[in-house]
Motif scaffolding. Structure first.
Motif, PDB file in Angstrom:
ATOM      1  N   PRO A 125       0.810  -1.218   0.000  1.00 28.29           N
ATOM      2  CA  PRO A 125       0.000   0.000   0.000  1.00 28.29           C
ATOM      3  C   PRO A 125       0.842   1.265   0.000  1.00 28.29           C
ATOM      4  N   ARG A 126       0.412   2.230  -0.781  1.00 33.09           N
ATOM      5  CA  ARG A 126       1.043   3.547  -0.806  1.00 33.09           C
ATOM      6  C   ARG A 126      -0.072   4.585  -0.742  1.00 33.09           C
ATOM      7  N   ASP A 127      -0.254   5.331  -1.815  1.00 28.49           N
ATOM      8  CA  ASP A 127      -1.359   6.278  -1.850  1.00 28.49           C
ATOM      9  C   ASP A 127      -2.674   5.532  -2.052  1.00 28.49           C
ATOM     10  N   VAL A 157      -5.579  -3.033   2.506  1.00 27.05           N
ATOM     11  CA  VAL A 157      -5.427  -2.230   3.716  1.00 27.05           C
ATOM     12  C   VAL A 157      -6.440  -1.102   3.668  1.00 27.05           C
ATOM     13  N   VAL A 158      -7.310  -1.052   4.670  1.00 25.25           N
ATOM     14  CA  VAL A 158      -8.390  -0.065   4.714  1.00 25.25           C
ATOM     15  C   VAL A 158      -8.155   0.863   5.899  1.00 25.25           C
ATOM     16  N   ALA A 173      -1.732   6.019  10.173  1.00 30.21           N
ATOM     17  CA  ALA A 173      -2.222   4.960   9.286  1.00 30.21           C
ATOM     18  C   ALA A 173      -2.086   5.372   7.824  1.00 30.21           C
ATOM     19  N   GLN A 174      -2.367   6.643   7.541  1.00 28.80           N
ATOM     20  CA  GLN A 174      -2.216   7.142   6.168  1.00 28.80           C
ATOM     21  C   GLN A 174      -0.758   7.124   5.745  1.00 28.80           C
ATOM     22  N   ASP A 175       0.143   7.476   6.661  1.00 31.21           N
ATOM     23  CA  ASP A 175       1.570   7.494   6.341  1.00 31.21           C
ATOM     24  C   ASP A 175       2.081   6.080   6.052  1.00 31.21           C
ATOM     25  N   ARG A 176       1.490   5.088   6.713  1.00 34.49           N
ATOM     26  CA  ARG A 176       1.902   3.698   6.458  1.00 34.49           C
ATOM     27  C   ARG A 176       1.400   3.218   5.105  1.00 34.49           C
ATOM     28  N   HIS A 179      -4.854   1.091   0.784  1.00 36.81           N
ATOM     29  CA  HIS A 179      -5.451   0.923  -0.547  1.00 36.81           C
ATOM     30  C   HIS A 179      -6.800   1.633  -0.643  1.00 36.81           C
ATOM     31  N   ILE A 180      -7.545   1.611   0.467  1.00 35.46           N
ATOM     32  CA  ILE A 180      -8.882   2.190   0.491  1.00 35.46           C
ATOM     33  C   ILE A 180      -9.007   3.057   1.736  1.00 35.46           C
TER      34      ILE A 180
END
Length: 206
Positions: A125-127, A157-158, A173-176, A179-180
């Motif tokens: 997962p990225r952006d 990853v949500v 969590a966003q920095d890690r 996917h959604i």
């Protein structure tokens, strides 16, 4: 976000002008079609879609089929079956169905066409690849839980961005990578302002 399709869900009680169905939004491009599941009056021209209940084998992503099977289901619900119709591919849709009809899983299945394509599992997962916006905290948390189990077998990853929750945990969590992302409007705007260095526009309750 990599996808361009728009999926809107709601219950018939909030939409008095029509009954249970799938249809394209009024402001959709002229090429968009209206797709009928049941009776959808006052929505313009309609195009029939398959109304029969499909087996899980019709799901093109095996990981999602396994996730649904683990929940004890052997077939899809009518709204889930309808949204997999070939003529709905890449269409912008609005979905109306009763509570308990499986409409959240339905648009989760529709997303898979864009998010995974022919792949069975996600890459690292990225952006975010998809953004789901819910009007209330309660609905956002419910949608997060449903999408999380649906995509678990595919390594999805949500992340959630919901008013009333710890924004610092959400940012981590966003920095890690995710996917959604599922969020409420106010909290999503707060995160965007913080990312831009402006700080939250105002305090909100959602």
């Amino acid at each position: 976000l990599t996808g361009s399709s728009i999926y809107t869900i709601f219950e018939p009680s909030h939409t008095p002008s029509f009954q249970h169905g799938l249809f394209a939004p009024p402001n959709a491009e002229k090429s968009a079609k209206v797709f009928e599941v049941a009776t959808v009056p006052e929505c313009g021209d309609t195009h029939s879609v398959q109304k029969s209940i499909m087996p899980l084998s019709k799901i093109t992503v095996p990981a999602l089929a396994r996730a649904i099977e683990k929940r004890g289901y052997e077939t899809l619900t009518p709204v889930q079956s309808a949204i997999l119709a070939p003529e709905l591919r890449d269409a912008d849709l609005m979905v109306s169905a009763q509570t308990g009809s499986g409409k959240t899983v339905a648009f989760g299945l529709a997303l898979a066409r864009t998010l995974l394509g022919k792949l069975e599992r996600f890459e690292q997962p990225r952006d975010p690849l998809a953004l789901i916006i819910a009007p209330t905290r309660e609905l956002a948390m419910q949608v997060t839980a449903e999408i999380r189990w649906l995509y678990a077998e595919a390594g999805g990853v949500v992340a959630s961005c919901v008013g009333g929750m710890d924004a610092r945990d959400e940012r981590r969590a966003q920095d890690r990578g995710a996917h959604i992302v599922v969020g409420t409007p106010g909290r999503l705007v707060d995160h965007l302002h913080r990312r831009a260095g402006h700080g939250p526009p105002s305090a909100r309750s959602e």
